[in-house]
Design an enzyme around this catalytic site. Sequence first.
Site, PDB file in Angstrom:
ATOM      1  N   LEU D  75       0.413  -1.661  -0.238  1.00  0.00           N
ATOM      2  CA  LEU D  75      -0.058   0.354   0.005  1.00  0.00           C
ATOM      3  C   LEU D  75       1.142   1.296  -0.161  1.00  0.00           C
ATOM      4  O   LEU D  75       0.095   2.541   0.235  1.00  0.00           O
ATOM      5  CB  LEU D  75      -1.184  -0.155   1.203  1.00  0.00           C
ATOM      6  CG  LEU D  75      -1.650  -1.599   1.203  1.00  0.00           C
ATOM      7  CD1 LEU D  75      -2.150  -1.126   1.903  1.00  0.00           C
ATOM      8  CD2 LEU D  75      -2.438  -1.617   0.356  1.00  0.00           C
ATOM      9  N   ASP D 128      23.307 -11.704   6.597  1.00  0.00           N
ATOM     10  CA  ASP D 128      23.410 -12.959   5.759  1.00  0.00           C
ATOM     11  C   ASP D 128      25.024 -12.725   6.173  1.00  0.00           C
ATOM     12  O   ASP D 128      25.423 -14.015   4.954  1.00  0.00           O
ATOM     13  CB  ASP D 128      23.364 -12.433   4.373  1.00  0.00           C
ATOM     14  CG  ASP D 128      23.531 -13.313   3.306  1.00  0.00           C
ATOM     15  OD1 ASP D 128      22.984 -14.095   2.801  1.00  0.00           O
ATOM     16  OD2 ASP D 128      24.058 -13.085   1.514  1.00  0.00           O
TER      17      ASP D 128
END
EC number: 4.6.1.17
Lengths: 161, 161, 161, 161, 161, 161
Positions: D75, D128
Amino acid sequence: MSQFSHLTEKGELHMVDVSEKLDTERVAIAKAEVIFPEEIYPQIISQDIPKGDFLACAKVAGILAAKKTPELIPLCHPLPITKIDIEFKFIPEKFAIEVTGKVKTVAKTGVEMEALIATSIAALTIYDMCKSLHKGIKITDIRLIYKSGGKSGELILEEKV
Amino acid sequence: MSQFSHLTEKGELHMVDVSEKLDTERVAIAKAEVIFPEEIYPQIISQDIPKGDFLACAKVAGILAAKKTPELIPLCHPLPITKIDIEFKFIPEKFAIEVTGKVKTVAKTGVEMEALIATSIAALTIYDMCKSLHKGIKITDIRLIYKSGGKSGELILEEKV
Amino acid sequence: MSQFSHLTEKGELHMVDVSEKLDTERVAIAKAEVIFPEEIYPQIISQDIPKGDFLACAKVAGILAAKKTPELIPLCHPLPITKIDIEFKFIPEKFAIEVTGKVKTVAKTGVEMEALIATSIAALTIYDMCKSLHKGIKITDIRLIYKSGGKSGELILEEKV
Amino acid sequence: MSQFSHLTEKGELHMVDVSEKLDTERVAIAKAEVIFPEEIYPQIISQDIPKGDFLACAKVAGILAAKKTPELIPLCHPLPITKIDIEFKFIPEKFAIEVTGKVKTVAKTGVEMEALIATSIAALTIYDMCKSLHKGIKITDIRLIYKSGGKSGELILEEKV
Amino acid sequence: MSQFSHLTEKGELHMVDVSEKLDTERVAIAKAEVIFPEEIYPQIISQDIPKGDFLACAKVAGILAAKKTPELIPLCHPLPITKIDIEFKFIPEKFAIEVTGKVKTVAKTGVEMEALIATSIAALTIYDMCKSLHKGIKITDIRLIYKSGGKSGELILEEKV
Amino acid sequence: MSQFSHLTEKGELHMVDVSEKLDTERVAIAKAEVIFPEEIYPQIISQDIPKGDFLACAKVAGILAAKKTPELIPLCHPLPITKIDIEFKFIPEKFAIEVTGKVKTVAKTGVEMEALIATSIAALTIYDMCKSLHKGIKITDIRLIYKSGGKSGELILEEKV
């Protein structure tokens, strides 16, 4: 007679130059219908399947796709979309779900393609979620029904019911 | 009666788990029609407008869009597409351009949505390039016409002409 | 002591070469919590607001984001994801919504980052939809809770309740 | 009591219409912490590993992700971001790296979600690059700390140190 | 004489069908040079500007771009890239930075375009970061220097120094 | 002596803050050459291969890539592009195709990188479509030739012929 704005006289691709156009509020509304084979339509409208997730998924897909319009349609300009809305309506006599997509911007060019993409991808997402039921689902009558803003002003092609 | 593969029994969204499925060659073919108002169709088929760029643009848009299918359709899996082809055919008696999109993969699930997306976005790109001529162009009858590969095998919904 | 797989000895960025690894089924599950200020939590869990659209939107956002992992995390490999699932649980004693994201693939490397991205973006989408209520919402404890497949085998960091 | 701006009274998804809002300069700053297990923190802060590439990679990932916010958060409106900045600070007493993301625009709506996405993806990129060292790294306390511009004016939730 | 694999005999666009090809390890290496006007080269190689962030940014941009190859080059297939590496070398006698991009996959077709995209976008990112110094920077000699895997086997176009 | 606008004094990455700059019309034009080995150039310019689809594909790829510039070049700002044009010219004496990319916007910063990306990706798409003929094709002399708009005004680096 009007001309292809997206081709030069030699037929070469041509992106319209909108640099000189004014930023005005522009609205476009498009519609499409997902038509189900009669034998599966009762399952589609059944109260046994809550439709919250089902239609919300199609709505979110349509909203996100409208924002991708300039990635999908080569000659579209990137626009600062200010509002996207997608509505669904069951039309039992046509064994259909009608999809209506509305997009607004304040920009130098219109949002017809954004409204058509929002509507088409919402319809294709419904197709995807129902395709295990039957391979004969169709999407029909993707079309613009309303447009306002810019030099050409308001254009009402169909009354939105 | 078959079931919604993309919803749980409670109606919650459900991406199909294809981990256990076999990698097999899978093909899907979809079609759609872009229908022009009669008064502008002569311009569309006119020899005065070379169609090279016009249809090549729609073809490239459809090919690129097929590769974006898992970005557009929320519950689709990313697949290593091995071939995408898009063809156009003028159908003067319907004032139409017919779009046929064919997609192949060697993967754990099929490419119906990829073929439908390729076809729809190619059709919408034609719409975009012609929309300055008339606001009444429609895209209709987006549908699957062929599918092969996987457990359900070959399915011929329409003869491809 | 183990080493940074993503940096060379000189500290330069290094994408792991997975060419020689085997395609095996790999699963990863991550969790996160969206913590609401106490005064707005009643609104979040109120029966007056049907949660269908609300949680479906977060779920779709998480599913789509998982597929974008190699676009978002520079050293991630593109993987053929076979399943993505996202679940929500209200934890009233912590004024929280717990998000659990599960991703599966059959590939040469694991899907931890895909599970973490799915979970984080679903949580951030909840944040977005509630941020008009209060600016003090937090997302916390984004973590891996389970991992299986590949050479390192199964790793249970937390029991999934 | 304030209301959900992103849901209608029936609980349906609702993108806010910002067409009438003014283009003003808007700023948002978010923070998060990457928390490392104590036993690996010395490796994280060690001078033996030059941090140039390591933190630059996380910074670039966060900057690029901020620009993808409307693709990730359904949105959100697409906005012409004018500045993105990401900073890192080692906090040894918490075995942490603190990430601060700041985003500016001149637009009709704010950039809170952009700042939160920049911060979250930078933190996840650090995760990561360090995940081969230990599976117990966590990301915590993703939150907005500052916001200015628009009708609601300046809001200081935390002093930026 | 060899033929255009990407055009039919009529000159129509044609994506190669790789469905029947074998999954083999494939490598491609490309190079390019960023050439600086002589007067600014001392600034580029100066020890006063730490190059960590500068080259890391170009490396991350190249790695991410390689993964976007099928989005950028219309007739490329999506491939499961297993490794991307980008290296930089200062060549003072040519007032140049040489960029080398190497990409690997295990797939049905090669990664030449991925290596060329990685190299080109890394070079363009260097251009972007230096363009405030001088408008006369050029990127030149983008080319393939090595390729292996698939039916055509190993091809050494230039020794990689 | 001018400075790196994209690095701080410590050499850290730095996105330029354009919040205070004025929205003015800005244009940039870039050029590149695709150089073919002499033995295949006759095939490239042969009348037997209609060039419609071939060059249209490269043009569409370049147009779409220009719109992706802020996704590809980390420190670029998203801009509302108002026009993209790409032209091709056969230069037989150099066995070349020259690519010229022109981009316009009305925005707070310029579109040099957009013009360079459009040109480079169009050139790389030509490379891709011809690479089955010969592995020795090169892309050279990617450069800016014109720029206008903003504080620095008009800059003519080469006459566009």
